[in-house]
Design an enzyme around this catalytic site. Structure first.
Site, PDB file in Angstrom:
ATOM      1  N   ARG A 123    -111.624  43.369 -14.335  1.00  0.00           N
ATOM      2  CA  ARG A 123    -111.106  44.488 -15.304  1.00  0.00           C
ATOM      3  C   ARG A 123    -112.113  45.763 -15.339  1.00  0.00           C
ATOM      4  NH1 ARG A 123    -110.942  39.358 -17.545  1.00  0.00           N
ATOM      5  NH2 ARG A 123    -108.868  38.605 -17.660  1.00  0.00           N
ATOM      6  N   LYS A 145    -109.141  60.602 -12.328  1.00  0.00           N
ATOM      7  CA  LYS A 145    -107.723  59.862 -11.927  1.00  0.00           C
ATOM      8  C   LYS A 145    -107.938  59.058 -10.776  1.00  0.00           C
ATOM      9  CE  LYS A 145    -104.414  63.366 -13.463  1.00  0.00           C
ATOM     10  NZ  LYS A 145    -103.344  64.266 -13.103  1.00  0.00           N
ATOM     11  N   GLU A 187    -106.903  74.356  -2.921  1.00  0.00           N
ATOM     12  CA  GLU A 187    -107.168  73.919  -4.298  1.00  0.00           C
ATOM     13  C   GLU A 187    -107.923  74.967  -4.982  1.00  0.00           C
ATOM     14  OE1 GLU A 187    -105.334  71.436  -5.870  1.00  0.00           O
ATOM     15  OE2 GLU A 187    -104.709  70.304  -4.245  1.00  0.00           O
ATOM     16  N   LYS A 229    -112.659  72.586 -13.383  1.00  0.00           N
ATOM     17  CA  LYS A 229    -112.077  71.451 -13.576  1.00  0.00           C
ATOM     18  C   LYS A 229    -112.480  70.694 -14.640  1.00  0.00           C
ATOM     19  CE  LYS A 229    -109.579  67.586 -11.634  1.00  0.00           C
ATOM     20  NZ  LYS A 229    -109.169  66.626 -10.619  1.00  0.00           N
ATOM     21  N   GLU A 239    -104.539  63.866 -19.578  1.00  0.00           N
ATOM     22  CA  GLU A 239    -103.502  64.831 -19.624  1.00  0.00           C
ATOM     23  C   GLU A 239    -102.350  64.874 -20.454  1.00  0.00           C
ATOM     24  OE1 GLU A 239    -102.469  65.344 -15.126  1.00  0.00           O
ATOM     25  OE2 GLU A 239    -100.426  65.641 -15.772  1.00  0.00           O
ATOM     26  N   ARG A 243    -104.689  69.535 -19.457  1.00  0.00           N
ATOM     27  CA  ARG A 243    -104.826  69.173 -18.044  1.00  0.00           C
ATOM     28  C   ARG A 243    -103.528  69.371 -17.179  1.00  0.00           C
ATOM     29  NH1 ARG A 243    -108.661  63.840 -15.936  1.00  0.00           N
ATOM     30  NH2 ARG A 243    -107.864  64.394 -13.536  1.00  0.00           N
ATOM     31  N   ASN A 247    -101.781  71.128 -12.150  1.00  0.00           N
ATOM     32  CA  ASN A 247    -100.596  70.854 -11.607  1.00  0.00           C
ATOM     33  C   ASN A 247     -99.837  72.230 -10.970  1.00  0.00           C
ATOM     34  OD1 ASN A 247    -100.976  68.102 -11.315  1.00  0.00           O
ATOM     35  ND2 ASN A 247    -100.022  68.048 -13.625  1.00  0.00           N
ATOM     36  N   HIS A 250     -97.905  72.311  -7.571  1.00  0.00           N
ATOM     37  CA  HIS A 250     -97.555  71.083  -7.327  1.00  0.00           C
ATOM     38  C   HIS A 250     -96.027  70.517  -7.533  1.00  0.00           C
ATOM     39  CE1 HIS A 250    -101.868  70.805  -6.944  1.00  0.00           C
ATOM     40  NE2 HIS A 250    -101.911  69.716  -6.697  1.00  0.00           N
ATOM     41  N   HIS A 254     -94.932  68.662  -4.067  1.00  0.00           N
ATOM     42  CA  HIS A 254     -94.511  67.453  -4.169  1.00  0.00           C
ATOM     43  C   HIS A 254     -93.174  67.281  -3.436  1.00  0.00           C
ATOM     44  CE1 HIS A 254     -97.407  66.317  -7.641  1.00  0.00           C
ATOM     45  NE2 HIS A 254     -98.165  66.110  -6.419  1.00  0.00           N
ATOM     46  N   HIS A 267    -101.303  68.164   2.089  1.00  0.00           N
ATOM     47  CA  HIS A 267    -101.022  68.490   0.695  1.00  0.00           C
ATOM     48  C   HIS A 267    -101.449  69.753   0.234  1.00  0.00           C
ATOM     49  CE1 HIS A 267    -100.904  67.580  -3.529  1.00  0.00           C
ATOM     50  NE2 HIS A 267    -102.404  67.891  -3.424  1.00  0.00           N
TER      51      HIS A 267
HETATM   52  P1  NAD Z   1    -108.194  62.347   3.118  1.00  0.00           P
HETATM   53  O1  NAD Z   1    -109.098  61.533   2.123  1.00  0.00           O
HETATM   54  O2  NAD Z   1    -107.133  61.731   3.635  1.00  0.00           O
HETATM   55  O3  NAD Z   1    -109.402  63.066   4.310  1.00  0.00           O
HETATM   56  C1  NAD Z   1    -108.812  63.774   5.104  1.00  0.00           C
HETATM   57  C2  NAD Z   1    -109.053  63.410   6.442  1.00  0.00           C
HETATM   58  O4  NAD Z   1    -110.492  63.822   6.670  1.00  0.00           O
HETATM   59  C3  NAD Z   1    -109.050  62.140   6.938  1.00  0.00           C
HETATM   60  O5  NAD Z   1    -108.370  61.799   8.136  1.00  0.00           O
HETATM   61  C4  NAD Z   1    -110.423  61.512   6.716  1.00  0.00           C
HETATM   62  O6  NAD Z   1    -110.757  60.316   7.668  1.00  0.00           O
HETATM   63  C5  NAD Z   1    -111.297  62.815   7.201  1.00  0.00           C
HETATM   64  N1  NAD Z   1    -112.537  63.212   6.780  1.00  0.00           N
HETATM   65  C6  NAD Z   1    -112.949  62.651   5.489  1.00  0.00           C
HETATM   66  N2  NAD Z   1    -114.251  63.033   5.465  1.00  0.00           N
HETATM   67  C7  NAD Z   1    -114.601  63.412   6.707  1.00  0.00           C
HETATM   68  C8  NAD Z   1    -115.701  64.098   6.954  1.00  0.00           C
HETATM   69  N3  NAD Z   1    -116.945  64.399   6.199  1.00  0.00           N
HETATM   70  N4  NAD Z   1    -115.934  64.480   8.512  1.00  0.00           N
HETATM   71  C9  NAD Z   1    -114.948  64.415   9.189  1.00  0.00           C
HETATM   72  N5  NAD Z   1    -113.656  63.937   8.759  1.00  0.00           N
HETATM   73  C10 NAD Z   1    -113.776  63.416   7.446  1.00  0.00           C
HETATM   74  O7  NAD Z   1    -107.637  63.666   2.172  1.00  0.00           O
HETATM   75  P2  NAD Z   1    -108.306  64.340   1.220  1.00  0.00           P
HETATM   76  O8  NAD Z   1    -107.772  65.567   1.319  1.00  0.00           O
HETATM   77  O9  NAD Z   1    -109.803  64.376   1.007  1.00  0.00           O
HETATM   78  O10 NAD Z   1    -107.608  63.581  -0.220  1.00  0.00           O
HETATM   79  C11 NAD Z   1    -106.413  63.769  -0.450  1.00  0.00           C
HETATM   80  C12 NAD Z   1    -105.940  62.523  -1.413  1.00  0.00           C
HETATM   81  O11 NAD Z   1    -106.452  62.878  -2.759  1.00  0.00           O
HETATM   82  C13 NAD Z   1    -104.686  62.248  -1.725  1.00  0.00           C
HETATM   83  O12 NAD Z   1    -104.279  60.989  -1.527  1.00  0.00           O
HETATM   84  C14 NAD Z   1    -104.402  62.856  -2.935  1.00  0.00           C
HETATM   85  O13 NAD Z   1    -103.376  62.272  -3.629  1.00  0.00           O
HETATM   86  C15 NAD Z   1    -105.760  62.466  -3.489  1.00  0.00           C
HETATM   87  N6  NAD Z   1    -105.914  63.680  -4.541  1.00  0.00           N
HETATM   88  C16 NAD Z   1    -106.301  63.120  -6.205  1.00  0.00           C
HETATM   89  C17 NAD Z   1    -106.771  63.734  -6.932  1.00  0.00           C
HETATM   90  C18 NAD Z   1    -107.411  63.231  -8.098  1.00  0.00           C
HETATM   91  O14 NAD Z   1    -107.653  63.975  -9.054  1.00  0.00           O
HETATM   92  N7  NAD Z   1    -107.762  61.903  -8.053  1.00  0.00           N
HETATM   93  C19 NAD Z   1    -106.598  65.054  -7.060  1.00  0.00           C
HETATM   94  C20 NAD Z   1    -106.016  65.575  -5.808  1.00  0.00           C
HETATM   95  C21 NAD Z   1    -105.848  65.021  -4.704  1.00  0.00           C
HETATM   96  N1  GLY Z   2    -105.433  67.091  -9.621  1.00  0.00           N
HETATM   97  C1  GLY Z   2    -104.985  67.358 -11.040  1.00  0.00           C
HETATM   98  C2  GLY Z   2    -105.727  66.447 -11.902  1.00  0.00           C
HETATM   99  O1  GLY Z   2    -106.830  65.796 -11.671  1.00  0.00           O
HETATM  100  O2  GLY Z   2    -105.253  66.274 -13.293  1.00  0.00           O
END
Ligand code: NAD
Ligand code: GLY
Length: 364
Positions: A123, A145, A187, A229, A239, A243, A247, A250, A254, A267
């Site tokens: 939990r 998130k 971003e 942010k 949100e 917040r 987006n 987005h 999406h 993305h």
């Molecule tokens: P990711 O985590 O897939 O990383 C991108 C690539 O980079 C992967 O292949 C990974 O293995 C590689 N990588 C990571 N760190 C590295 C490093 N230091 N050196 C070499 N390679 C490295 O992608 P991302 O763009 O970091 O994140 C995308 C995800 O984030 C999505 O799932 C999206 O939904 C999520 N997201 C969440 C929020 C949130 O508020 N929680 C906001 C935006 C995006």
């Molecule tokens: N990436 C949008 C949020 O964190 O709200």
């Protein structure tokens, strides 16, 4: 000295420091400040971990706290509800308890996934975000998130669950592939448009080549994005209103990802295209000066990001109607009045979306 700057996220129930560091040194001191940690579980991708093992061990071993790595595969397929069972079982097998700490070491996939595990295991147990991509530094590690994907939708299962702190070791970006740099830069452009002022001016004045681990521009832009942010999340963690501005771009992004089944565009690339759609609609609906759209297109070019797509506008509009953020039949957009003045929940009908995506195809 590794510490660069700390920015606070202040939610109703918790203060979360987002610490920017040059490298991983100082992580052990921050963990040691958390009371009563009995064991540490490092959730990461094997490929990222293998590059940084010696730095992580240098920090974690002196703590004298038992630690265990748990590897997940990378990519959206791995960030799936079906993959959680194995990780819960590993936590149980290795005796994780309510005083255990999860470290999420990786990009947004690892951060969202490990955060989701932390929010549900027993939990909820404590966790720390250690972002290793630019996108994770400026966006996904900040704000709490956490989510995993379902077969029929991305990020459909999740919660708002804040880490104890975020520790961003910027040296990790030195091994990031160029395409991932661009993802984070999309971003950054989004945040600077939303924030306006000096940040937007700085982003316009720079380009892809200027953002690298040796450049002073990098910590400036990461700090500005995190500050922006953090301020938004601090006033609307769940949100319910403000917040939603995060987006921007987005809605189209999406749809682009969904139409292309997450294969053609990253993305960040989809967000880049989505920003331009939102700005073109803003010109009509919220009085945005077309100069901002032109400047954004120029910036996207400078940061080597796409600003238009050949995908069919009708098909994109159809997918937008399925977006989980829409209410009833209307498509809700975040729009800009000017840089620094976003508006949200603006209903836009699919005809206007289609016309503007067509207009976007003619930009260049
Ligand atoms: P990711 O985590 O897939 O990383 C991108 C690539 O980079 C992967 O292949 C990974 O293995 C590689 N990588 C990571 N760190 C590295 C490093 N230091 N050196 C070499 N390679 C490295 O992608 P991302 O763009 O970091 O994140 C995308 C995800 O984030 C999505 O799932 C999206 O939904 C999520 N997201 C969440 C929020 C949130 O508020 N929680 C906001 C935006 C995006
Ligand atoms: N990436 C949008 C949020 O964190 O709200």
């Amino acid at each position: 000295m590794s510490h660069i700057e700390t920015i606070q996220v202040n939610t109703e129930h918790k203060m979360i420091p987002v610490q920017l560091h040059t490298d991983l040194s100082g992580l052990s001191e921050e963990i040691a400040k958390l009371p009563g940690v009995t064991s540490i579980f490092l959730i990461t991708e094997r490929s990222i971990h293998s590059i940084y093992t010696k730095y992580l061990e240098k920090e974690l071993l002196p703590l004298g706290i038992r630690f265990q790595e748990i590897y997940i595969k990378g990519g959206e397929k791995a960030k799936h509800i079906e993959k959680t069972g194995d990780v819960y079982n590993q936590l149980i097998k290795h005796g994780a308890d309510r005083k255990s700490l999860i470290l999420a070491f990786g990009g947004g996939v690892v951060g969202d996934f490990a955060g989701f595990i932390a929010s549900t295991y027993l939990r909820g147990i404590r966790f720390v975000q250690i972002p290793t991509t630019l996108l994770a530094c400026v966006d996904s590690s900040v704000g709490g998130k956490v989510a995993v994907n379902a077969d029929l939708g991305k990020n459909m299962i999740g919660s708002f669950y804040q880490p104890e702190f975020v520790f961003a070791p910027l040296f990790a970006l030195s091994t990031l592939p160029d395409r991932e740099w661009r993802c984070g830069q999309a971003e950054i452009i989004k945040h600077s448009l939303l924030s306006g002022g000096e940040y937007w001016e700085k982003v316009k004045a720079h380009s892809f080549q200027d953002l690298n681990v040796d450049s002073p521009v990098l910590p400036y832009m990461i700090a500005e994005s995190v500050r922006f942010k953090a301020s938004v999340v601090s006033s609307d963690e769940k949100e319910t209103g403000l917040r939603k501005i995060l987006n921007l771009g987005h809605t189209t992004a999406h749809a682009i990802e969904s139409v292309t089944k997450y294969k053609k565009y990253s993305h960040g690339e989809a967000v880049a295209i989505g920003l331009v759609t939102a700005l073109l609609i803003s010109e009509e609906k919220s009085g945005l000066d077309p100069v901002t759209t032109k400047e954004t297109v120029e910036s996207l070019k400078n940061y080597q990001l796409p600003f238009q797509t050949k995908l069919k506008s009708k098909e994109l509009a159809k997918h937008m109607l399925h977006d989980k953020k829409n209410v009833g039949g209307s498509i809700r957009f975040v729009l800009l009045e000017k840089p620094g003045s976003p508006v949200y929940d603006i209903p836009v009908d699919s005809r206007d979306i289609i016309l503007n995506i067509r207009k976007q195809k003619g930009l260049g």
